[in-house]
Design a protein around this motif. Structure first.
Motif, mmCIF file in Angstrom:
data_model
loop_
_atom_site.group_PDB
_atom_site.id
_atom_site.type_symbol
_atom_site.label_atom_id
_atom_site.label_comp_id
_atom_site.label_asym_id
_atom_site.label_seq_id
_atom_site.Cartn_x
_atom_site.Cartn_y
_atom_site.Cartn_z
ATOM 1 N N ALA A 68 68.689 23.704 10.299
ATOM 2 C CA ALA A 68 67.872 24.351 11.126
ATOM 3 C C ALA A 68 67.797 23.869 12.689
ATOM 4 O O ALA A 68 67.786 24.516 13.581
ATOM 5 C CB ALA A 68 66.453 24.501 10.704
ATOM 6 N N GLU A 69 67.450 22.321 12.844
ATOM 7 C CA GLU A 69 67.311 21.795 14.136
ATOM 8 C C GLU A 69 68.819 21.917 15.109
ATOM 9 O O GLU A 69 68.699 22.140 16.098
ATOM 10 C CB GLU A 69 67.069 20.314 13.886
ATOM 11 N N GLU A 109 68.756 25.491 16.330
ATOM 12 C CA GLU A 109 67.965 25.524 17.380
ATOM 13 C C GLU A 109 68.396 24.844 18.472
ATOM 14 O O GLU A 109 68.321 25.394 19.626
ATOM 15 C CB GLU A 109 66.523 24.997 16.994
ATOM 16 N N VAL A 168 68.103 31.019 10.535
ATOM 17 C CA VAL A 168 67.054 30.166 10.789
ATOM 18 C C VAL A 168 66.020 30.387 10.114
ATOM 19 O O VAL A 168 65.112 29.630 9.393
ATOM 20 C CB VAL A 168 66.799 30.169 12.249
ATOM 21 N N ASN A 169 65.485 31.836 10.044
ATOM 22 C CA ASN A 169 64.419 32.349 9.131
ATOM 23 C C ASN A 169 64.598 31.946 7.571
ATOM 24 O O ASN A 169 63.552 31.607 7.097
ATOM 25 C CB ASN A 169 64.061 33.792 9.647
ATOM 26 N N LEU A 186 66.246 29.600 6.387
ATOM 27 C CA LEU A 186 66.093 27.991 6.211
ATOM 28 C C LEU A 186 64.687 27.584 6.163
ATOM 29 O O LEU A 186 64.166 26.851 5.278
ATOM 30 C CB LEU A 186 67.011 27.425 7.165
ATOM 31 N N ASP A 187 63.874 28.209 7.142
ATOM 32 C CA ASP A 187 62.516 27.883 7.193
ATOM 33 C C ASP A 187 61.944 28.356 5.844
ATOM 34 O O ASP A 187 60.867 27.791 5.323
ATOM 35 C CB ASP A 187 61.704 28.824 8.343
ATOM 36 N N GLU A 188 62.027 29.593 5.273
ATOM 37 C CA GLU A 188 61.580 30.020 4.027
ATOM 38 C C GLU A 188 61.917 29.134 2.978
ATOM 39 O O GLU A 188 60.885 28.799 2.302
ATOM 40 C CB GLU A 188 61.675 31.359 3.751
ATOM 41 N N ARG A 189 63.129 28.749 2.705
ATOM 42 C CA ARG A 189 63.628 27.837 1.580
ATOM 43 C C ARG A 189 62.960 26.370 1.879
ATOM 44 O O ARG A 189 62.742 25.872 0.934
ATOM 45 C CB ARG A 189 65.110 27.763 1.858
ATOM 46 N N ILE A 190 62.972 25.818 3.120
ATOM 47 C CA ILE A 190 62.228 24.557 3.429
ATOM 48 C C ILE A 190 60.565 24.592 2.793
ATOM 49 O O ILE A 190 60.259 23.538 2.088
ATOM 50 C CB ILE A 190 62.241 24.313 4.763
ATOM 51 N N ALA A 191 59.870 25.607 3.399
ATOM 52 C CA ALA A 191 58.509 25.865 2.670
ATOM 53 C C ALA A 191 58.253 25.987 1.307
ATOM 54 O O ALA A 191 57.421 25.357 0.716
ATOM 55 C CB ALA A 191 57.912 27.017 3.593
ATOM 56 N N GLN A 214 66.618 20.877 6.979
ATOM 57 C CA GLN A 214 65.966 20.671 8.347
ATOM 58 C C GLN A 214 67.051 20.356 9.290
ATOM 59 O O GLN A 214 66.826 20.722 10.437
ATOM 60 C CB GLN A 214 64.918 19.605 8.063
#
Length: 703
Positions: A325-326, A329, A346-347, A349-354, A322
């Motif tokens: 990613a921040e 961004e 970024v995408n 990272l978001d998938e791995r975080i979820a 996170q």
């Protein structure tokens, strides 16, 4: 004797230095049109001057030859040569081939200029296609040919595709027998025989559009947007030897795959590999299919997965991701354009975080050993895995607990320890033994006594419920919901059963029909609202208001509606009879009228797949005649069966016509009811053909 006309004498051609030529004011071309002068100069530089200039001697005011020449015809070539001289690509005194006309000839310089342009005819498009094909055949690259003629490579590919159409169709096009748009439509197939066959087909057809031609040529292919093609991937299909045909003139959404058999084999191989991988996880069975039928999980019991929260280590990794990613961004928030690699990171990272933050869902290995998984393909081509379903034959067998050696024990002869089977008198001395046993202490009540007492209670409860419609409705609702959502768990004292209707014969894709989608969505909504445990169901139902209870009741009851036609055997086999089927269908019409069923509004329409391709040609003609009139039916009566079925589908689109099994008969008028015979006739589509001979008709078995 007629005087012979003298033979023509053509003006001589001679080389004239370029610096002795001037552009004539007699040239009628004033407006720039076509290839630019600069492009023409480049072309002359590459291949030389293909056509000489038409010139005339330039005279002075006294009519004397000045030694120079003006150019009334060929002005664009003259200007292109000027550009080459300025670029030092051509010597100022370079000799230019010219046709010298007399200065005072009978034909004016203006007429020469006009005639040179008026009698010039561009290449026929077919010659253009063939010419480009010859250039490529001589070893020229598509990009080089495009650059030489100042067009894009896509235009060259279109010309080459048109050149590959059947020579027979080329000749028809050359003779103005077809339009260029029609010829372009034939490029979606490389099969010359099929192209010619389709052309013959449309000669006697009212629809000769390019769209119709493309549809006929692609009827045995698979669109690239088909779920099977998306699942396997075009690259895999091509690597396996498949061919994809593209339409270079229209939007084709990826083209058409020519080898459907190869595609199905690749799909089954990939599905099989996924099934093997999933089976290795510990499931008892895995059923993989390209298209699972509607209601494939009816009658099966689902097992629930257990959620495991994320570990401390995973939560720590989530925090790190996170933060990254921040940071990205914040760094790129003010940028006009974000690089592709940053967006992809970024995408990811978001998938791995979820994935990490959601924890995991796991099944009990013991339950997996008796359950299975359904594997199929979604409409978008993604793999669909539906795990955790137990078949009835795989349910664990629960052994009844044996009674003790006292009153509850069962003897080998089938007689309970405390009493004999119903209807048998007690043996001599049994009452005395029982009295002595009771004196020793309080024993459990005898089974027979319990049965007798509960019989009285059952009768009283039936009477009480009969006097309380609200509770009766709630009890039936509770029973139906158990059967619908909890897979027949016998937690209800009602002997009401809900039998879900199975479809032995169903068209492909029925699970994606509007009705199926609506039922599944409604079922999912109610399943979300109902408690997980069936033991909490009664209380949950009491929390619903009257309207909600009625809606849920209707949803459950609908699963038992059976309006299916079944072929009854000649001799009653104890399962079904012609009389039963008849009465069932008659009652289905009653329900259909009550709910205002409209199959057209429900999304059904006749197609080659669901109707026309499965009936005779005579019935196709009869259907089109009924739906669109005799004149329309006459347009297709000469076609072969497959073509007739496809054309009937197109002609009947939007007609609102239904075959008889889908229609709801209207109620007869009162006068007809009074005059009608006591026995009702079968619908026309159920009527059996006349039987000749002396045999008596078969009696209909009682229901």
């Amino acid at each position: 004797m007629a005087k012979r006309q003298p033979k023509l004498v053509l003006a001589p051609a001679q080389g004239i230095p370029f610096n002795l030529l001037v552009l004539s004011q007699s040239n009628v071309r004033r407006v720039k049109n076509g290839v630019t002068i600069d492009d023409l100069a480049v072309d002359i530089e590459r291949r030389g001057l293909l056509q000489g200039l038409s010139v005339r001697p330039l005279l002075d005011a006294g009519g004397q030859d000045t030694g120079t020449f003006h150019v009334p015809a060929g002005g664009r070539r003259f200007r292109a040569l000027e550009i080459l001289v300025k670029r030092n690509r051509l010597a100022p005194d370079a000799v230019i081939p010219c046709v010298v006309k007399p200065a005072d000839g009978d034909v004016s310089a203006e007429e020469d200029s006009y005639a040179e342009n008026a009698f010039r005819e561009p290449l026929h498009p077919l010659d253009e296609f063939r010419g480009m094909q010859q250039l490529v055949d001589q070893g020229g690259k598509i990009e080089d040919v495009a650059a030489r003629f100042h067009v894009t490579p896509a235009v060259v590919r279109q010309r080459l595709k048109l050149a590959c159409v059947s020579p027979v169709l080329h000749e028809i096009y050359a003779a103005d027998g077809m339009t260029l748009e029609q010829l372009m439509a034939f490029t979606v197939s490389d099969d010359h025989a099929r192209q010619e066959q389709v052309w013959e087909l449309i000669q006697s057809h009212h629809n000769q559009s390019a769209h119709f031609i493309r549809a006929r040529l692609n009827e045995s292919t698979v669109p690239a947007r088909d779920p099977r093609a998306l699942f396997v991937g075009i690259d895999t299909y091509v690597a396996g030897g498949g061919c994809v045909v593209r339409d270079l003139f229209e939007e084709d959404r990826g083209g058409w795959l020519q080898d459907a058999a190869l595609l199905d084999r690749l799909v089954l191989e990939k599905l099989g590999a996924e099934a093997d991988r999933i089976r290795a996880e510990g499931w008892k069975w895995v059923e993989a299919a390209i298209d699972l039928p509607y209601g494939y999980h009816h009658g099966l019991r689902p097992i629930e997965a257990t959620h495991t929260p994320p570990t401390e280590a995973k939560l720590a990794e989530v925090a790190t991701l996170q933060a990254e990613a921040e940071a990205l961004e914040n760094e790129w928030s003010g940028a006009d354009e974000i690089p592709d690699e940053i967006d992809a990171r970024v995408n990811a990272l978001d998938e791995r975080i979820a994935e990490l933050a959601g924890g995991s869902w796991n099944y009990d290995p013991a339950e997996m050993a008796m359950a299975g998984v359904f594997v199929t393909i979604e409409r978008n081509g993604e793999l669909s895995v539906d795990p955790g379903w137990v078949r009835a034959e795989d349910e664990p067998v629960v052994e009844s607990e044996p009674h003790g050696e006292g009153e509850g024990a069962q003897r080998e002869d089938g007689v309970d320890g405390d009493h004999r089977q119903p209807g048998l008198a007690p043996e001599s001395g049994e009452d005395e033994v029982q009295t002595e046993e009771e004196d020793e202490g309080i024993k459990p009540l005898p089974d027979r006594l319990i049965s007798e007492l509960t019989a009285e209670r059952t009768l009283a409860l039936q009477d009480a419920i009969a006097g309380n419609p609200q509770v009766a409705f709630a009890a039936v609702l509770h029973n139906l919901v158990l059967a619908t959502f909890y897979y027949g768990r016998a937690e209800s004292c009602l002997m009401v059963t809900l039998t879900k209707v199975g479809f032995g014969f169903q068209p492909s894709g029925m699970k994606d029909s509007p009705a199926a989608v609506a039922i599944e969505a409604r079922h999912a909504m109610w399943k979300e609202r109902l408690p997980e445990s069936d033991r909490d169901l009664w209380d949950a139902l009491q929390m619903l208001d009257a309207n909600e209870q009625a809606e849920l009741f209707a949803h459950c009851a609908a699963y038992s509606v059976n309006a299916l036609y079944e072929v009854a055997p000649k001799y009653d086999n104890g399962r079904i009879s012609a009389h039963t089927v008849e009465r069932r269908l008659v009652h289905s019409h009653v329900l259909a009228r009550a709910v205002g069923l409209d199959m057209v509004a429900s999304g059904w329409k006749p197609t080659a797949d669901n109707f026309f391709g499965k009936v005779t040609k005579a019935r196709i003609i009869a259907a089109v005649t009924e739906g669109k009139g005799g004149e329309t039916a006459a347009l297709i009566d000469h076609l072969k069966k497959p073509d007739m079925a496809r054309e009937a589908e197109r002609l009947m689109d939007g007609a609102g016509w239904l075959p008889e099994p889908l229609r709801t008969p209207e109620l007869p008028a009162q006068a007809d009811l009074l005059e009608a015979p006591a026995t009702s006739e079968l619908p026309a589509f159920l009527a059996e053909p006349d039987v000749s001979g002396d045999e008596e008709p078969m009696a209909i078995a009682a229901e």
